[in-house]
Write a protein that holds these residues in place. Structure first.
Motif, PDB file in Angstrom:
ATOM      1  N   ALA A  70       4.093  -8.181   0.955  1.00 14.14           N
ATOM      2  CA  ALA A  70       3.295  -7.378   1.886  1.00 14.14           C
ATOM      3  C   ALA A  70       3.785  -5.930   1.848  1.00 14.14           C
ATOM      4  N   HIS A  71       3.388  -5.255   0.780  1.00 13.39           N
ATOM      5  CA  HIS A  71       3.793  -3.867   0.556  1.00 13.39           C
ATOM      6  C   HIS A  71       2.573  -3.098   0.042  1.00 13.39           C
ATOM      7  N   PRO A  72       2.395  -1.849   0.481  1.00 15.72           N
ATOM      8  CA  PRO A  72       1.212  -1.087   0.068  1.00 15.72           C
ATOM      9  C   PRO A  72       1.020  -0.988  -1.445  1.00 15.72           C
ATOM     10  N   ARG A  73       2.089  -0.961  -2.212  1.00 17.64           N
ATOM     11  CA  ARG A  73       1.966  -0.840  -3.672  1.00 17.64           C
ATOM     12  C   ARG A  73       1.265  -2.031  -4.314  1.00 17.64           C
ATOM     13  N   GLN A  74       1.219  -3.151  -3.638  1.00 15.48           N
ATOM     14  CA  GLN A  74       0.593  -4.353  -4.205  1.00 15.48           C
ATOM     15  C   GLN A  74      -0.929  -4.346  -4.072  1.00 15.48           C
ATOM     16  N   LEU A  75      -1.457  -3.597  -3.100  1.00 16.39           N
ATOM     17  CA  LEU A  75      -2.865  -3.736  -2.735  1.00 16.39           C
ATOM     18  C   LEU A  75      -3.833  -3.299  -3.832  1.00 16.39           C
ATOM     19  N   HIS A  76      -3.527  -2.230  -4.550  1.00 17.25           N
ATOM     20  CA  HIS A  76      -4.475  -1.753  -5.556  1.00 17.25           C
ATOM     21  C   HIS A  76      -4.683  -2.772  -6.675  1.00 17.25           C
ATOM     22  N   ARG A  77      -3.647  -3.497  -7.048  1.00 15.01           N
ATOM     23  CA  ARG A  77      -3.799  -4.508  -8.113  1.00 15.01           C
ATOM     24  C   ARG A  77      -4.729  -5.632  -7.672  1.00 15.01           C
ATOM     25  N   ILE A  78      -4.588  -6.049  -6.433  1.00 13.03           N
ATOM     26  CA  ILE A  78      -5.459  -7.116  -5.914  1.00 13.03           C
ATOM     27  C   ILE A  78      -6.894  -6.619  -5.827  1.00 13.03           C
ATOM     28  N   ARG A  79      -7.069  -5.409  -5.301  1.00 15.63           N
ATOM     29  CA  ARG A  79      -8.404  -4.802  -5.187  1.00 15.63           C
ATOM     30  C   ARG A  79      -9.088  -4.740  -6.543  1.00 15.63           C
ATOM     31  N   HIS A  80      -8.383  -4.256  -7.550  1.00 11.58           N
ATOM     32  CA  HIS A  80      -8.976  -4.139  -8.889  1.00 11.58           C
ATOM     33  C   HIS A  80      -9.301  -5.513  -9.480  1.00 11.58           C
TER      34      HIS A  80
ATOM     35  N   VAL B 272     -16.801  -5.950  -0.991  1.00 12.81           N
ATOM     36  CA  VAL B 272     -15.704  -6.908  -1.174  1.00 12.81           C
ATOM     37  C   VAL B 272     -14.368  -6.175  -1.269  1.00 12.81           C
ATOM     38  N   ALA B 273     -14.334  -5.107  -2.070  1.00 17.98           N
ATOM     39  CA  ALA B 273     -13.092  -4.343  -2.230  1.00 17.98           C
ATOM     40  C   ALA B 273     -12.658  -3.715  -0.910  1.00 17.98           C
ATOM     41  N   LEU B 274     -13.593  -3.120  -0.179  1.00 23.06           N
ATOM     42  CA  LEU B 274     -13.260  -2.468   1.087  1.00 23.06           C
ATOM     43  C   LEU B 274     -12.829  -3.484   2.141  1.00 23.06           C
ATOM     44  N   GLY B 275     -13.579  -4.562   2.281  1.00 17.94           N
ATOM     45  CA  GLY B 275     -13.235  -5.573   3.281  1.00 17.94           C
ATOM     46  C   GLY B 275     -11.900  -6.238   3.003  1.00 17.94           C
ATOM     47  N   THR B 276     -11.678  -6.598   1.752  1.00 17.18           N
ATOM     48  CA  THR B 276     -10.419  -7.254   1.401  1.00 17.18           C
ATOM     49  C   THR B 276      -9.248  -6.292   1.542  1.00 17.18           C
ATOM     50  N   ASP B 277      -9.451  -5.037   1.151  1.00 21.19           N
ATOM     51  CA  ASP B 277      -8.390  -4.041   1.315  1.00 21.19           C
ATOM     52  C   ASP B 277      -8.040  -3.868   2.792  1.00 21.19           C
ATOM     53  N   GLU B 278      -9.027  -3.850   3.657  1.00 22.44           N
ATOM     54  CA  GLU B 278      -8.755  -3.718   5.093  1.00 22.44           C
ATOM     55  C   GLU B 278      -7.956  -4.906   5.616  1.00 22.44           C
ATOM     56  N   ALA B 279      -8.338  -6.110   5.220  1.00 22.38           N
ATOM     57  CA  ALA B 279      -7.608  -7.302   5.665  1.00 22.38           C
ATOM     58  C   ALA B 279      -6.174  -7.292   5.137  1.00 22.38           C
ATOM     59  N   MET B 280      -5.997  -6.909   3.865  1.00 19.09           N
ATOM     60  CA  MET B 280      -4.648  -6.858   3.297  1.00 19.09           C
ATOM     61  C   MET B 280      -3.825  -5.749   3.945  1.00 19.09           C
ATOM     62  N   SER B 281      -4.437  -4.611   4.214  1.00 19.68           N
ATOM     63  CA  SER B 281      -3.730  -3.507   4.877  1.00 19.68           C
ATOM     64  C   SER B 281      -3.257  -3.915   6.263  1.00 19.68           C
ATOM     65  N   ASN B 282      -4.070  -4.708   6.951  1.00 15.89           N
ATOM     66  CA  ASN B 282      -3.647  -5.201   8.266  1.00 15.89           C
ATOM     67  C   ASN B 282      -2.396  -6.058   8.158  1.00 15.89           C
ATOM     68  N   VAL B 283      -2.310  -6.855   7.107  1.00 17.43           N
ATOM     69  CA  VAL B 283      -1.098  -7.652   6.889  1.00 17.43           C
ATOM     70  C   VAL B 283       0.096  -6.720   6.712  1.00 17.43           C
ATOM     71  N   VAL B 284      -0.037  -5.749   5.822  1.00 17.64           N
ATOM     72  CA  VAL B 284       1.064  -4.828   5.524  1.00 17.64           C
ATOM     73  C   VAL B 284       1.496  -4.075   6.788  1.00 17.64           C
ATOM     74  N   LEU B 285       0.534  -3.616   7.582  1.00 22.00           N
ATOM     75  CA  LEU B 285       0.848  -2.790   8.758  1.00 22.00           C
ATOM     76  C   LEU B 285       1.267  -3.576   9.994  1.00 22.00           C
TER      77      LEU B 285
END
Length: 151
Positions: A32-42, A61-74
């Motif tokens: 759960a680190h911000p650096r991981q999110l772009h790889r998952i999004r892509h 899909v990219a925006l919604g999933t990024d928001e959910a993942m960002s919530n985990v990180v934050l």
């Protein structure tokens, strides 16, 4: 932290693979680190294109999933590092894509999480705007965010 032992450690996925119940893409034990999110999004965007989603649907899909993942990180792990899983499934027979983001942290209600800072409370509104349905389920073992898109 209670993490299911059947999970494989985080690694780049080999490919999405069709199965009898649809097309599936899984990521397990992502740090759960911000650096991981772009790889998952892509990877999710490529997967969504592969299953035939439109450009606008891929962006949602990219925006919604990024928001959910960002919530985990934050929000999920305020004191110690943690992990999360992403599971994407396309079922052609019902014309839906479902993406689930699961963390093993601690749920914090939105109003208390950011001292009622309205800027930080827009994530659920965003998820509802870019998905057909979003269900967020806090449990004693973490939070499950299930997003669904009609195709």
């Amino acid at each position: 932290m209670d993490i299911p032992s059947s999970k494989q450690p985080w690694q780049e996925p080999d490919t999405s693979h069709p199965s009898s119940s649809g097309h599936v893409l899984r990521f397990a034990e992502i740090p759960a680190h911000p650096r991981q999110l772009h790889r998952i999004r892509h990877a999710l965007s490529a997967w969504a294109a592969q299953i035939g989603m439109s450009g606008e649907q891929i962006l949602d899909v990219a925006l919604g999933t990024d928001e959910a993942m960002s919530n985990v990180v934050l929000h999920a792990y305020p004191v110690m590092p943690g992990i999360f899983d992403v599971h994407a499934r396309y079922q052609p027979e019902d014309h839906h894509v479902t993406i689930t983001v699961t963390d093993y942290g601690r749920w914090r209600p939105p109003a208390k999480a950011m001292n009622s800072d309205k800027l930080h409370m827009r994530g659920i509104t965003l998820l509802n705007a870019v998905t057909t349905q979003t269900v967020i389920t806090p449990t004693s073992r973490g939070t499950i965010t299930r997003m669904r898109w009609a195709l």
